[in-house]
Design an enzyme around this catalytic site. Structure first.
Site, PDB file in Angstrom:
ATOM      1  N   GLY A  20       7.635  -2.377   5.979  1.00  0.00           N
ATOM      2  CA  GLY A  20       9.019  -2.835   5.884  1.00  0.00           C
ATOM      3  C   GLY A  20      10.043  -1.961   6.560  1.00  0.00           C
ATOM      4  O   GLY A  20       9.774  -0.805   6.891  1.00  0.00           O
TER       5      GLY A  20
ATOM      6  N   SER B 292      12.581   5.473  14.848  1.00  0.00           N
ATOM      7  CA  SER B 292      11.416   4.951  15.564  1.00  0.00           C
ATOM      8  C   SER B 292      11.845   4.511  16.958  1.00  0.00           C
ATOM      9  O   SER B 292      12.290   3.378  17.151  1.00  0.00           O
ATOM     10  CB  SER B 292      10.831   3.762  14.785  1.00  0.00           C
ATOM     11  N   LEU B 293      11.688   5.393  17.915  1.00  0.00           N
ATOM     12  CA  LEU B 293      12.220   5.125  19.251  1.00  0.00           C
ATOM     13  C   LEU B 293      11.176   4.439  20.149  1.00  0.00           C
ATOM     14  O   LEU B 293      11.420   3.373  20.688  1.00  0.00           O
ATOM     15  CB  LEU B 293      12.723   6.440  19.868  1.00  0.00           C
ATOM     16  N   HIS B 294      10.069   5.089  20.377  1.00  0.00           N
ATOM     17  CA  HIS B 294       8.895   4.517  21.067  1.00  0.00           C
ATOM     18  C   HIS B 294       9.058   4.237  22.554  1.00  0.00           C
ATOM     19  O   HIS B 294       8.087   3.849  23.218  1.00  0.00           O
ATOM     20  CB  HIS B 294       8.420   3.216  20.408  1.00  0.00           C
TER      21      HIS B 294
ATOM     22  N   CYS C  73       7.931  -5.710  15.619  1.00  0.00           N
ATOM     23  CA  CYS C  73       7.596  -4.775  16.712  1.00  0.00           C
ATOM     24  C   CYS C  73       6.184  -5.112  17.183  1.00  0.00           C
ATOM     25  O   CYS C  73       5.304  -5.393  16.363  1.00  0.00           O
ATOM     26  CB  CYS C  73       7.674  -3.331  16.227  1.00  0.00           C
TER      27      CYS C  73
ATOM     28  N   ASN D 226      -2.322   3.219  16.603  1.00  0.00           N
ATOM     29  CA  ASN D 226      -3.435   2.902  15.731  1.00  0.00           C
ATOM     30  C   ASN D 226      -3.847   1.459  15.952  1.00  0.00           C
ATOM     31  O   ASN D 226      -3.106   0.552  15.564  1.00  0.00           O
ATOM     32  CB  ASN D 226      -2.932   3.002  14.292  1.00  0.00           C
TER      33      ASN D 226
ATOM     34  N   CYS E 266      -0.575   6.513   7.826  1.00  0.00           N
ATOM     35  CA  CYS E 266       0.804   6.278   7.429  1.00  0.00           C
ATOM     36  C   CYS E 266       1.532   5.531   8.549  1.00  0.00           C
ATOM     37  O   CYS E 266       1.325   5.794   9.722  1.00  0.00           O
ATOM     38  CB  CYS E 266       1.465   7.619   7.145  1.00  0.00           C
TER      39      CYS E 266
ATOM     40  N   CYS F 159       2.949  -3.272  15.742  1.00  0.00           N
ATOM     41  CA  CYS F 159       2.912  -2.980  14.296  1.00  0.00           C
ATOM     42  C   CYS F 159       2.228  -4.107  13.527  1.00  0.00           C
ATOM     43  O   CYS F 159       2.614  -5.268  13.642  1.00  0.00           O
ATOM     44  CB  CYS F 159       4.330  -2.770  13.782  1.00  0.00           C
TER      45      CYS F 159
ATOM     46  N   GLU G 206       0.831  -1.186   0.000  1.00  0.00           N
ATOM     47  CA  GLU G 206       0.000   0.000   0.000  1.00  0.00           C
ATOM     48  C   GLU G 206       0.872   1.244   0.000  1.00  0.00           C
ATOM     49  O   GLU G 206       1.938   1.264   0.602  1.00  0.00           O
ATOM     50  CB  GLU G 206      -0.893   0.002   1.244  1.00  0.00           C
TER      51      GLU G 206
HETATM   52  N1  SAH Z   1      10.239  -0.003   9.636  1.00  0.00           N
HETATM   53  C1  SAH Z   1      10.384   1.395   9.677  1.00  0.00           C
HETATM   54  C2  SAH Z   1       9.428   2.159   8.772  1.00  0.00           C
HETATM   55  C3  SAH Z   1       8.015   1.689   8.719  1.00  0.00           C
HETATM   56  S1  SAH Z   1       7.040   1.905  10.163  1.00  0.00           S
HETATM   57  C4  SAH Z   1      10.273   1.883  11.111  1.00  0.00           C
HETATM   58  O1  SAH Z   1       9.873   1.120  11.984  1.00  0.00           O
HETATM   59  O2  SAH Z   1      10.600   3.044  11.334  1.00  0.00           O
HETATM   60  C5  SAH Z   1       6.701   3.647  10.154  1.00  0.00           C
HETATM   61  C6  SAH Z   1       6.281   4.200  11.522  1.00  0.00           C
HETATM   62  O3  SAH Z   1       4.948   3.813  11.898  1.00  0.00           O
HETATM   63  C7  SAH Z   1       7.184   3.724  12.631  1.00  0.00           C
HETATM   64  O4  SAH Z   1       7.542   4.783  13.463  1.00  0.00           O
HETATM   65  C8  SAH Z   1       6.303   2.724  13.317  1.00  0.00           C
HETATM   66  O5  SAH Z   1       6.732   2.513  14.589  1.00  0.00           O
HETATM   67  C9  SAH Z   1       4.942   3.343  13.239  1.00  0.00           C
HETATM   68  N2  SAH Z   1       3.856   2.408  13.501  1.00  0.00           N
HETATM   69  C10 SAH Z   1       3.804   1.109  13.168  1.00  0.00           C
HETATM   70  N3  SAH Z   1       2.658   0.545  13.612  1.00  0.00           N
HETATM   71  C11 SAH Z   1       1.967   1.510  14.230  1.00  0.00           C
HETATM   72  C12 SAH Z   1       0.694   1.557  14.883  1.00  0.00           C
HETATM   73  N4  SAH Z   1      -0.077   0.478  15.007  1.00  0.00           N
HETATM   74  N5  SAH Z   1       0.291   2.733  15.396  1.00  0.00           N
HETATM   75  C13 SAH Z   1       1.047   3.826  15.281  1.00  0.00           C
HETATM   76  N6  SAH Z   1       2.255   3.843  14.693  1.00  0.00           N
HETATM   77  C14 SAH Z   1       2.712   2.700  14.161  1.00  0.00           C
HETATM   78 FE1  SF4 Z   2       8.855  -2.568  13.368  1.00  0.00          FE
HETATM   79 FE2  SF4 Z   2       8.841  -0.812  11.297  1.00  0.00          FE
HETATM   80 FE3  SF4 Z   2       9.002  -3.472  10.873  1.00  0.00          FE
HETATM   81 FE4  SF4 Z   2       6.742  -2.450  11.775  1.00  0.00          FE
HETATM   82  S1  SF4 Z   2       7.659  -2.021   9.795  1.00  0.00           S
HETATM   83  S2  SF4 Z   2       7.751  -4.330  12.520  1.00  0.00           S
HETATM   84  S3  SF4 Z   2       7.489  -0.793  13.090  1.00  0.00           S
HETATM   85  S4  SF4 Z   2      10.503  -2.197  11.934  1.00  0.00           S
END
Ligand code: SAH
Ligand code: SF4
Length: 369
Positions: free
Chosen positions: A169, A223-225, A120, A301, A344, A123, A96
Protein backbone atom coordinates in the site's frame (compact mmCIF):
# COMPACT_ATOMS: atom_id res chain seq x y z
CA UNK A 1 -9.65 -9.35 12.09
CA UNK A 2 -12.19 -11.96 12.92
CA UNK A 3 -15.78 -11.41 14.00
CA UNK A 4 -16.31 -7.76 13.15
CA UNK A 5 -18.70 -6.08 15.55
CA UNK A 6 -20.24 -2.68 16.07
CA UNK A 7 -18.18 -2.06 19.19
CA UNK A 8 -15.52 0.60 18.98
CA UNK A 9 -12.04 -0.91 18.68
CA UNK A 10 -9.72 0.94 21.06
CA UNK A 11 -6.55 -0.59 19.62
CA UNK A 12 -6.10 2.02 16.88
CA UNK A 13 -6.78 5.10 18.96
CA UNK A 14 -3.90 7.40 19.80
CA UNK A 15 -3.89 9.08 23.23
CA UNK A 16 -5.96 12.14 22.28
CA UNK A 17 -8.73 10.02 20.74
CA UNK A 18 -8.79 7.68 23.74
CA UNK A 19 -9.06 10.64 26.09
CA UNK A 20 -12.03 11.93 24.14
CA UNK A 21 -13.56 8.43 24.24
CA UNK A 22 -13.27 8.20 28.03
CA UNK A 23 -14.72 11.66 28.41
CA UNK A 24 -17.82 10.59 26.49
CA UNK A 25 -18.15 7.76 29.03
CA UNK A 26 -17.97 10.31 31.84
CA UNK A 27 -14.55 9.01 32.87
CA UNK A 28 -11.31 10.82 33.67
CA UNK A 29 -8.82 11.37 30.87
CA UNK A 30 -6.03 9.44 32.65
CA UNK A 31 -7.85 6.21 31.85
CA UNK A 32 -6.42 6.65 28.35
CA UNK A 33 -2.89 6.27 29.72
CA UNK A 34 -3.80 3.14 31.61
CA UNK A 35 -5.46 1.45 28.71
CA UNK A 36 -2.65 2.37 26.30
CA UNK A 37 -0.21 0.58 28.55
CA UNK A 38 -2.44 -2.47 28.93
CA UNK A 39 -3.04 -2.81 25.21
CA UNK A 40 0.31 -1.96 23.73
CA UNK A 41 2.93 -2.56 26.40
CA UNK A 42 1.40 -5.67 27.88
CA UNK A 43 -0.49 -6.95 24.87
CA UNK A 44 -3.73 -7.36 26.87
CA UNK A 45 -7.00 -7.50 24.94
CA UNK A 46 -9.29 -8.64 27.78
CA UNK A 47 -10.78 -5.82 29.86
CA UNK A 48 -11.07 -8.13 32.88
CA UNK A 49 -7.30 -8.31 33.10
CA UNK A 50 -7.02 -4.53 33.37
CA UNK A 51 -6.98 -4.62 37.14
CA UNK A 52 -6.35 -0.95 37.83
CA UNK A 53 -9.83 -0.18 36.51
CA UNK A 54 -12.93 -0.81 38.59
CA UNK A 55 -15.24 -3.69 37.80
CA UNK A 56 -17.97 -1.19 36.96
CA UNK A 57 -15.78 0.55 34.38
CA UNK A 58 -14.59 -2.75 32.94
CA UNK A 59 -18.19 -3.87 32.48
CA UNK A 60 -19.06 -0.57 30.85
CA UNK A 61 -16.11 -0.95 28.47
CA UNK A 62 -17.13 -4.48 27.57
CA UNK A 63 -20.52 -3.21 26.50
CA UNK A 64 -19.35 -0.54 24.09
CA UNK A 65 -15.74 -1.27 23.22
CA UNK A 66 -13.26 -3.96 22.35
CA UNK A 67 -9.54 -4.45 21.87
CA UNK A 68 -9.28 -6.51 18.72
CA UNK A 69 -6.07 -7.30 16.87
CA UNK A 70 -5.68 -9.04 13.52
CA UNK A 71 -6.01 -12.79 13.36
CA UNK A 72 -2.70 -14.50 12.64
CA UNK A 73 -3.10 -17.10 9.91
CA UNK A 74 0.58 -17.73 9.25
CA UNK A 75 3.68 -17.17 11.36
CA UNK A 76 7.01 -18.45 10.14
CA UNK A 77 10.64 -17.71 10.90
CA UNK A 78 13.24 -17.91 8.17
CA UNK A 79 16.64 -19.51 8.56
CA UNK A 80 18.20 -16.04 8.78
CA UNK A 81 15.85 -15.02 11.63
CA UNK A 82 13.42 -13.00 9.51
CA UNK A 83 9.91 -13.61 10.75
CA UNK A 84 6.79 -13.24 8.69
CA UNK A 85 3.16 -13.08 9.69
CA UNK A 86 0.13 -13.22 7.47
CA UNK A 87 -2.72 -11.50 9.26
CA UNK A 88 -6.36 -11.74 8.29
CA UNK A 89 -8.31 -8.53 8.61
CA UNK A 90 -12.07 -7.92 8.49
CA UNK A 91 -13.72 -9.09 5.24
CA UNK A 92 -11.22 -11.94 5.03
CA UNK A 93 -8.48 -9.86 3.42
CA UNK A 94 -4.93 -10.59 4.45
CA UNK A 95 -1.76 -8.57 4.74
CA UNK A 96 1.81 -9.55 5.43
CA UNK A 97 4.09 -8.12 8.07
CA UNK A 98 7.80 -8.89 8.35
CA UNK A 99 10.28 -8.50 11.21
CA UNK A 100 13.91 -8.30 10.16
CA UNK A 101 16.33 -8.70 13.08
CA UNK A 102 19.84 -7.33 12.60
CA UNK A 103 22.02 -7.34 15.70
CA UNK A 104 20.51 -4.97 18.26
CA UNK A 105 18.04 -3.75 15.70
CA UNK A 106 14.66 -5.22 14.74
CA UNK A 107 12.89 -3.63 11.78
CA UNK A 108 9.20 -4.28 11.29
CA UNK A 109 7.80 -3.76 7.81
CA UNK A 110 4.16 -2.74 8.07
CA UNK A 111 1.34 -2.55 5.47
CA UNK A 112 -1.03 0.40 5.14
CA UNK A 113 -3.55 -0.78 2.54
CA UNK A 114 -4.89 -3.99 1.08
CA UNK A 115 -3.49 -3.71 -2.41
CA UNK A 116 -2.50 -0.39 -3.95
CA UNK A 117 -4.05 1.81 -6.59
CA UNK A 118 -0.83 3.29 -7.96
CA UNK A 119 0.18 0.38 -10.16
CA UNK A 120 3.95 0.78 -10.34
CA UNK A 121 5.05 -1.57 -13.09
CA UNK A 122 7.65 -3.44 -11.00
CA UNK A 123 5.47 -3.99 -7.89
CA UNK A 124 3.48 -7.12 -7.18
CA UNK A 125 1.12 -5.29 -4.80
CA UNK A 126 0.28 -2.75 -7.51
CA UNK A 127 -0.40 -5.54 -10.00
CA UNK A 128 -3.21 -6.79 -7.80
CA UNK A 129 -5.10 -3.54 -7.73
CA UNK A 130 -6.60 -1.76 -4.75
CA UNK A 131 -8.97 -3.34 -2.30
CA UNK A 132 -9.30 -0.99 0.69
CA UNK A 133 -7.53 1.11 3.29
CA UNK A 134 -6.54 -0.55 6.54
CA UNK A 135 -7.99 0.99 9.70
CA UNK A 136 -5.62 2.46 12.28
CA UNK A 137 -6.36 -0.60 14.44
CA UNK A 138 -5.32 -2.88 11.59
CA UNK A 139 -2.10 -0.95 11.00
CA UNK A 140 -1.00 -0.73 14.65
CA UNK A 141 -2.42 -4.24 15.06
CA UNK A 142 0.51 -5.50 12.99
CA UNK A 143 2.94 -4.00 15.52
CA UNK A 144 0.77 -5.33 18.35
CA UNK A 145 0.88 -8.88 16.99
CA UNK A 146 4.64 -8.74 16.44
CA UNK A 147 5.27 -7.32 19.92
CA UNK A 148 2.98 -9.90 21.53
CA UNK A 149 5.07 -12.62 19.96
CA UNK A 150 7.77 -11.58 22.44
CA UNK A 151 5.62 -11.68 25.58
CA UNK A 152 5.85 -11.78 28.54
CA UNK A 153 6.72 -8.13 28.35
CA UNK A 154 10.23 -7.27 29.45
CA UNK A 155 11.08 -3.56 29.19
CA UNK A 156 14.76 -4.30 28.51
CA UNK A 157 13.85 -6.50 25.59
CA UNK A 158 13.25 -4.48 22.42
CA UNK A 159 12.52 -6.82 19.54
CA UNK A 160 11.09 -3.97 17.46
CA UNK A 161 13.35 -0.91 17.34
CA UNK A 162 12.36 0.38 13.90
CA UNK A 163 9.20 0.45 11.82
CA UNK A 164 9.09 1.06 8.08
CA UNK A 165 5.80 1.67 6.28
CA UNK A 166 7.03 -0.38 3.32
CA UNK A 167 4.61 -3.26 3.21
CA UNK A 168 1.58 -3.28 0.97
CA UNK A 169 0.00 0.00 0.00
CA UNK A 170 0.74 3.69 -0.36
CA UNK A 171 0.64 5.12 3.18
CA UNK A 172 -0.04 8.70 2.09
CA UNK A 173 -3.29 7.57 0.44
CA UNK A 174 -4.49 6.34 3.85
CA UNK A 175 -3.42 9.47 5.62
CA UNK A 176 -5.31 9.73 8.90
CA UNK A 177 -5.15 6.05 9.80
CA UNK A 178 -1.42 5.91 9.05
CA UNK A 179 -0.75 9.05 11.11
CA UNK A 180 -2.77 7.66 14.06
CA UNK A 181 -0.89 4.36 13.89
CA UNK A 182 2.50 6.07 13.62
CA UNK A 183 1.62 8.22 16.64
CA UNK A 184 1.01 5.03 18.60
CA UNK A 185 4.35 3.61 17.43
CA UNK A 186 6.08 6.71 18.84
CA UNK A 187 3.89 7.08 21.97
CA UNK A 188 5.87 6.39 25.15
CA UNK A 189 2.86 4.71 26.75
CA UNK A 190 2.61 2.38 23.75
CA UNK A 191 5.72 1.33 21.77
CA UNK A 192 8.01 4.32 22.43
CA UNK A 193 9.88 4.08 19.14
CA UNK A 194 11.95 7.14 18.27
CA UNK A 195 10.58 9.36 15.49
CA UNK A 196 13.89 8.85 13.68
CA UNK A 197 13.16 5.13 13.58
CA UNK A 198 9.65 5.29 12.20
CA UNK A 199 9.89 5.67 8.44
CA UNK A 200 7.13 6.41 5.98
CA UNK A 201 7.87 5.30 2.43
CA UNK A 202 6.03 7.00 -0.41
CA UNK A 203 5.99 6.92 -4.16
CA UNK A 204 5.32 10.65 -4.08
CA UNK A 205 1.84 11.92 -3.31
CA UNK A 206 3.10 15.50 -3.13
CA UNK A 207 0.15 17.35 -1.47
CA UNK A 208 -0.16 14.63 1.18
CA UNK A 209 3.59 14.84 1.81
CA UNK A 210 3.20 18.53 2.59
CA UNK A 211 0.30 17.76 4.92
CA UNK A 212 2.39 15.10 6.61
CA UNK A 213 5.01 17.68 7.49
CA UNK A 214 2.33 19.68 9.29
CA UNK A 215 1.31 16.84 11.60
CA UNK A 216 4.33 14.62 12.21
CA UNK A 217 8.11 14.37 12.05
CA UNK A 218 8.77 10.74 11.19
CA UNK A 219 11.61 9.83 8.85
CA UNK A 220 11.01 9.73 5.14
CA UNK A 221 11.82 7.31 2.33
CA UNK A 222 11.13 8.41 -1.23
CA UNK A 223 10.60 5.72 -3.87
CA UNK A 224 12.32 7.36 -6.80
CA UNK A 225 13.52 4.48 -9.04
CA UNK A 226 14.43 6.69 -12.00
CA UNK A 227 16.56 9.79 -12.61
CA UNK A 228 14.29 11.46 -15.18
CA UNK A 229 10.56 11.93 -15.76
CA UNK A 230 10.46 10.00 -19.01
CA UNK A 231 11.63 6.82 -17.32
CA UNK A 232 9.84 7.43 -14.03
CA UNK A 233 6.53 7.96 -15.86
CA UNK A 234 6.85 4.38 -17.07
CA UNK A 235 7.81 2.86 -13.71
CA UNK A 236 5.71 4.97 -11.33
CA UNK A 237 2.59 6.22 -13.20
CA UNK A 238 1.92 8.71 -10.37
CA UNK A 239 4.92 10.64 -11.70
CA UNK A 240 2.74 12.01 -14.50
CA UNK A 241 0.78 13.85 -11.83
CA UNK A 242 3.67 14.77 -9.54
CA UNK A 243 6.94 14.84 -11.48
CA UNK A 244 10.39 14.40 -9.98
CA UNK A 245 11.13 18.11 -9.51
CA UNK A 246 7.94 18.58 -7.48
CA UNK A 247 8.56 15.46 -5.45
CA UNK A 248 12.11 16.47 -4.57
CA UNK A 249 10.98 20.00 -3.71
CA UNK A 250 8.34 18.57 -1.34
CA UNK A 251 10.99 16.31 0.19
CA UNK A 252 13.19 19.34 0.83
CA UNK A 253 10.29 21.18 2.44
CA UNK A 254 9.57 18.19 4.68
CA UNK A 255 13.19 17.89 5.81
CA UNK A 256 13.46 21.64 6.38
CA UNK A 257 10.55 21.54 8.86
CA UNK A 258 12.10 18.81 11.01
CA UNK A 259 13.49 20.05 14.31
CA UNK A 260 16.65 17.97 13.82
CA UNK A 261 19.00 17.38 10.93
CA UNK A 262 17.85 14.30 9.13
CA UNK A 263 18.31 12.74 5.74
CA UNK A 264 15.67 11.26 3.51
CA UNK A 265 16.27 7.79 2.13
CA UNK A 266 16.04 7.64 -1.64
CA UNK A 267 14.87 4.20 -2.67
CA UNK A 268 15.90 3.00 -6.08
CA UNK A 269 14.76 -0.39 -7.28
CA UNK A 270 17.40 -1.49 -9.76
CA UNK A 271 15.89 -3.30 -12.76
CA UNK A 272 18.06 -5.03 -15.32
CA UNK A 273 18.31 -3.16 -18.62
CA UNK A 274 15.77 -0.56 -17.48
CA UNK A 275 17.37 1.83 -14.98
CA UNK A 276 20.65 0.13 -14.07
CA UNK A 277 23.20 1.83 -16.32
CA UNK A 278 26.06 4.02 -15.06
CA UNK A 279 24.55 6.97 -16.94
CA UNK A 280 21.37 6.56 -14.88
CA UNK A 281 23.50 6.72 -11.73
CA UNK A 282 25.28 9.85 -12.99
CA UNK A 283 21.97 11.50 -13.81
CA UNK A 284 20.67 10.56 -10.37
CA UNK A 285 23.74 12.10 -8.72
CA UNK A 286 22.98 15.36 -10.53
CA UNK A 287 19.27 15.61 -9.63
CA UNK A 288 19.87 14.78 -5.97
CA UNK A 289 22.52 17.45 -5.55
CA UNK A 290 22.00 19.46 -2.39
CA UNK A 291 19.27 17.16 -1.00
CA UNK A 292 20.20 15.73 2.42
CA UNK A 293 19.82 12.05 1.58
CA UNK A 294 21.21 8.57 1.53
CA UNK A 295 20.47 6.18 -1.29
CA UNK A 296 19.21 2.64 -0.89
CA UNK A 297 19.51 0.42 -3.96
CA UNK A 298 17.02 -2.44 -4.00
CA UNK A 299 17.79 -5.13 -6.57
CA UNK A 300 14.46 -5.86 -8.28
CA UNK A 301 12.69 -8.84 -6.77
CA UNK A 302 11.13 -10.89 -9.55
CA UNK A 303 7.58 -12.22 -9.28
CA UNK A 304 5.63 -14.40 -11.72
CA UNK A 305 3.49 -11.71 -13.40
CA UNK A 306 6.46 -9.44 -14.16
CA UNK A 307 8.62 -9.22 -17.28
CA UNK A 308 11.44 -7.45 -15.44
CA UNK A 309 14.62 -9.16 -14.26
CA UNK A 310 16.90 -8.81 -11.31
CA UNK A 311 20.14 -7.01 -12.17
CA UNK A 312 23.47 -8.74 -11.72
CA UNK A 313 25.32 -7.93 -8.50
CA UNK A 314 28.09 -6.45 -10.67
CA UNK A 315 25.72 -4.01 -12.35
CA UNK A 316 24.27 -3.00 -8.97
CA UNK A 317 27.75 -2.50 -7.50
CA UNK A 318 28.83 -0.47 -10.51
CA UNK A 319 25.77 1.73 -10.01
CA UNK A 320 26.64 2.09 -6.33
CA UNK A 321 30.24 3.04 -7.11
CA UNK A 322 29.17 5.90 -9.38
CA UNK A 323 26.99 7.30 -6.58
CA UNK A 324 29.64 6.76 -3.91
CA UNK A 325 32.18 8.58 -6.03
CA UNK A 326 29.74 11.45 -6.42
CA UNK A 327 29.68 11.68 -2.61
CA UNK A 328 26.42 9.88 -1.75
CA UNK A 329 26.17 7.32 1.02
CA UNK A 330 24.70 4.42 -0.93
CA UNK A 331 23.75 0.99 0.35
CA UNK A 332 22.48 -2.11 -1.42
CA UNK A 333 19.58 -3.79 0.31
CA UNK A 334 20.24 -7.44 0.79
CA UNK A 335 17.24 -9.69 0.52
CA UNK A 336 16.29 -11.30 3.78
CA UNK A 337 13.92 -14.11 4.51
CA UNK A 338 14.20 -15.43 0.95
CA UNK A 339 13.07 -18.87 2.01
CA UNK A 340 9.80 -17.53 3.42
CA UNK A 341 9.25 -15.04 0.64
CA UNK A 342 9.58 -12.12 3.00
CA UNK A 343 11.50 -9.45 1.08
CA UNK A 344 10.46 -6.11 2.50
CA UNK A 345 8.65 -3.95 -0.03
CA UNK A 346 7.72 -7.12 -1.80
CA UNK A 347 4.96 -8.37 0.42
CA UNK A 348 3.21 -10.28 -2.23
CA UNK A 349 -0.57 -10.14 -2.57
CA UNK A 350 -0.19 -13.84 -3.26
CA UNK A 351 -2.06 -14.41 0.00
CA UNK A 352 -5.27 -13.43 -1.74
CA UNK A 353 -5.06 -16.58 -3.78
CA UNK A 354 -5.86 -19.18 -1.16
CA UNK A 355 -4.97 -22.23 -3.19
CA UNK A 356 -1.66 -20.95 -4.33
CA UNK A 357 -0.98 -19.63 -0.88
CA UNK A 358 -1.43 -22.93 0.84
CA UNK A 359 0.66 -24.70 -1.79
CA UNK A 360 3.34 -22.13 -1.39
CA UNK A 361 3.30 -22.35 2.38
CA UNK A 362 3.41 -26.09 2.34
CA UNK A 363 6.48 -25.78 0.13
CA UNK A 364 7.95 -23.23 2.51
CA UNK A 365 7.37 -25.46 5.49
CA UNK A 366 9.08 -28.33 3.74
CA UNK A 367 12.13 -26.18 3.16
CA UNK A 368 11.99 -24.66 6.60
CA UNK A 369 10.44 -27.09 9.05
N1 SAH B 1 3.88 2.47 -1.56
C1 SAH B 1 5.04 2.84 -0.85
C2 SAH B 1 5.48 1.83 0.20
C3 SAH B 1 5.42 0.39 -0.16
S1 SAH B 1 6.54 -0.18 -1.38
C4 SAH B 1 6.16 3.13 -1.83
O1 SAH B 1 6.05 2.83 -3.01
O2 SAH B 1 7.16 3.68 -1.37
C5 SAH B 1 8.08 -0.24 -0.50
C6 SAH B 1 9.31 -0.24 -1.42
O3 SAH B 1 9.50 -1.50 -2.09
C7 SAH B 1 9.22 0.80 -2.51
O4 SAH B 1 10.42 1.50 -2.62
C8 SAH B 1 8.93 -0.05 -3.71
O5 SAH B 1 9.26 0.62 -4.84
C9 SAH B 1 9.76 -1.28 -3.47
N2 SAH B 1 9.37 -2.41 -4.31
C10 SAH B 1 8.13 -2.74 -4.71
N3 SAH B 1 8.16 -3.83 -5.51
C11 SAH B 1 9.44 -4.20 -5.61
C12 SAH B 1 10.12 -5.27 -6.28
N4 SAH B 1 9.47 -6.15 -7.03
N5 SAH B 1 11.45 -5.36 -6.15
C13 SAH B 1 12.13 -4.48 -5.40
N6 SAH B 1 11.55 -3.45 -4.75
C14 SAH B 1 10.22 -3.31 -4.84
FE1 SF4 C 1 3.87 1.58 -6.21
FE2 SF4 C 1 4.35 1.37 -3.55
FE3 SF4 C 1 1.88 1.01 -4.56
FE4 SF4 C 1 3.74 -0.79 -5.05
S1 SF4 C 1 2.91 -0.29 -3.04
S2 SF4 C 1 2.26 0.05 -6.54
S3 SF4 C 1 5.57 0.48 -5.21
S4 SF4 C 1 3.08 2.90 -4.62
Amino acid sequence: MSAPSDKVNLLGMPKAKLEAFFETLGEKKFRAQQILQWMHQRGVDDFDQMTNMSKVLRDKLKEVAEVRGPEVVYDETSRDGTRKWVMRMDNGNSVETVLIPDGERGTLCVSSQIGCSLDCTFCSTGKRGFNRNLTAAEIIGQVWVARRAFMPFDPTDRPITNVVMMGMGEPLLNFENVVDAMNLMMEDLAYGISKRRVTLSTSGVVPALDRLGEVTDVSLAISLHAPNDELRNKLVPLNKKYPISELLAATRRYLARLPDKRKATIEYTVIQGVNDQPEHARELAVILKGLPCKINLIPFNPFPESDFSRPSMNATRRFQTVLNEAGYVTTIRTTRGDDIDAACGQLVGRVEDRTRRSQRYIAVQQVNP
